[in-house]
Design an enzyme around this catalytic site. Structure first.
Site, PDB file in Angstrom:
ATOM      1  N   SER B 155      44.753  49.189  35.313  1.00  0.00           N
ATOM      2  CA  SER B 155      45.201  48.223  36.260  1.00  0.00           C
ATOM      3  C   SER B 155      46.322  48.626  37.070  1.00  0.00           C
ATOM      4  O   SER B 155      46.148  49.797  37.788  1.00  0.00           O
ATOM      5  CB  SER B 155      45.369  46.969  35.820  1.00  0.00           C
ATOM      6  OG  SER B 155      45.392  45.965  36.723  1.00  0.00           O
ATOM      7  N   ASP B 231      35.085  41.847  35.283  1.00  0.00           N
ATOM      8  CA  ASP B 231      36.647  41.969  35.592  1.00  0.00           C
ATOM      9  C   ASP B 231      36.861  40.945  36.789  1.00  0.00           C
ATOM     10  O   ASP B 231      36.405  40.945  37.914  1.00  0.00           O
ATOM     11  CB  ASP B 231      37.052  43.550  36.103  1.00  0.00           C
ATOM     12  CG  ASP B 231      38.360  43.455  35.941  1.00  0.00           C
ATOM     13  OD1 ASP B 231      39.088  42.626  36.511  1.00  0.00           O
ATOM     14  OD2 ASP B 231      38.880  44.474  35.469  1.00  0.00           O
ATOM     15  N   HIS B 264      38.748  42.201  32.251  1.00  0.00           N
ATOM     16  CA  HIS B 264      39.927  43.218  32.528  1.00  0.00           C
ATOM     17  C   HIS B 264      40.846  43.306  31.383  1.00  0.00           C
ATOM     18  O   HIS B 264      41.891  43.845  31.293  1.00  0.00           O
ATOM     19  CB  HIS B 264      40.918  42.500  33.507  1.00  0.00           C
ATOM     20  CG  HIS B 264      41.800  43.311  34.152  1.00  0.00           C
ATOM     21  ND1 HIS B 264      41.497  44.349  34.956  1.00  0.00           N
ATOM     22  CD2 HIS B 264      43.161  43.266  34.503  1.00  0.00           C
ATOM     23  CE1 HIS B 264      42.370  45.045  35.515  1.00  0.00           C
ATOM     24  NE2 HIS B 264      43.372  44.447  35.365  1.00  0.00           N
TER      25      HIS B 264
END
Lengths: 286, 286
Positions: B155, B231, B264
């Site tokens: 991320s 995600d 995620h």
């Protein structure tokens, strides 16, 4: 919101993981008289047929989350086609009495997997009946998990695994533990918990002590037990030699592995969890 | 207690894990002008010789702990003989300014692996220089880790990995990312962070954007990028298609894998981290 419908599962979260699903559920437990959360890992194979399950009992202060997040167990569970079920470690909620001093080794997060007999604990603290009966029955009725059950756990949860399986012959097909409290009635954690949950009469404690139960066990499930030699709780709380002696006295099959340098943490659990999953799979998947 | 001796490492914890050691250290960072904590996993091979290291950059809100506890990366790192280094995600401490509104996507836990130019952030927020220069130099001088470096992250840390490697040709031998913010200057997280750390002039932002840097890269490290299709941040924040296009435009080698149903979370990271470790090992250990 309290959901009082027995057998009703409310899904809280779902994460795809190693081709399967990690799911957390909330439900109302009739046994514990409160709302409970548990987690389950469903391997990819569960999309096609019911799969066996390893029930994992966590240690002091844990919830359903610690093992699922930290043990690294899903990879091999997915490979083997075995579910993992992780209950909480005690009844929970504002209505459930906790330790009067706010200690972490009694009350919330410290149910010791027994059925309390003393007020005010007897009302909610019945983790034995919850993890052995209510939870598996709910899960086997609601999720793609069959009644081929293994049981394992860590520390207080290792004590719980040994005690719950030894008290219920025929209920589990495989058993193991990591750094279990082997002789709870003679350990400070156990003495504190038993004296409150079960009362001052120590004879009542024997029914919840792994070493005592081993002596009279009618079923001899082979035990795999791992223990770290640098575990800060080894000598005072865990006492693996008491388990070795109890097993030797009745020829209960025990594979006790003591590993130099390992401590009590999830890093220790992660290092050896694959062996436990394969130990259970050998019994559950054949 | 503030330790201001440059190069001095204070060990906080040590856990034996998969035959090696997970260790956390505190030190004073000259670059960030505050005390910092980082974690390192030393595989068993590090007891005999210096080993290569994968530097892992975590995402928003993380510290050094999240990856080490949740990714399940140590098993394969131990097998391969590769260290893992996990820095924190920002400068820390009461003396370091954080988000004025207490938000989780700016300030503490959200350093974005850049060198801030604007007051009051420029004083401490220099995570690029910390993770690219100060930390590896400290580690390579103090621990059994050599200068064969890989870089990866998740991320915000995936953005950090891409940007730090692309800005510093020759500094890393391998590069990958999981669910990276691919085009930070065009994402809401990046716009918020860049406008404060770097100021209103968007031309200055290009030096910290992976897609912009790919276009002019003098080094073409093959990229392995994994992305979950479920995600929640995929479309607005992560934008992997922008990375695909940027790589295609200059023939930058990219293996972008989009996995149905993955989100995620660290369950996604754990599911694919072994492939990343092996991707790095192929470059670091040959």
């Amino acid at each position: 919101m309290l959901i009082r419908t027995p057998g009703s599962l409310e899904e809280i979260t779902a994460n795809h993981s190693f081709g399967g699903w990690h799911r957390r559920y909330r439900h109302y437990s009739e046994t514990l008289r409160c709302e409970m959360v548990f987690a389950v890992y469903l391997p990819p194979q569960a999309a096609r047929a019911k799969v066996p399950a390893l029930y994992w009992l966590s240690g002091l202060t844990c919830t359903d989350e610690n093992f699922m997040q930290k043990a690294g167990a899903m990879r091999v569970a997915a490979e083997l086609g075995m579910a993992i079920v992780a209950p909480d470690t005690s009844p929970r909620g504002a209505a459930v009495p906790g330790d009067p001093d706010g200690a972490w080794d009694f009350g919330h997060g410290a149910g010791f997997y027994l059925n309390a007999t003393q007020p005010p604990w007897a009302e909610n603290y019945r983790m034995h009946d919850y993890v052995v009966f209510e939870l598996p029955e709910l899960i086997e009725a609601s999720l793609p998990i069959n009644a081929s059950r293994g049981l394992s756990g860590h520390s207080m949860g290792g004590h719980g695994a040994l005690v719950c399986a030894l008290r219920n012959p025929g209920r589990y097909r495989s058993l193991s533990a990591l750094a279990p409290i082997c002789h709870a009635l003679a350990s400070p954690w156990g003495e504190k918990a038993f004296s409150r949950y079960l009362g001052a009469d120590r004879t009542a404690w024997k029914a919840w002590d792994a070493c005592e139960l081993i002596a009279d066990a009618s079923e001899r499930l082979p035990l795999l037990v791992d223990q770290g030699e640098a575990d800060a709780f080894l000598v005072e709380q865990l006492q693996p030699e008491t388990l070795r002696q109890a097993c030797a006295a009745v020829a209960h099959p025990l594979r006790l592995r003591v590993h130099p340098a390992y401590d009590h943490s999830y890093y220790f659990i992660a290092s050896f969890i694959d062996d436990h999953l394969r130990h259970h799979a050998a019994a559950l998947l054949t």
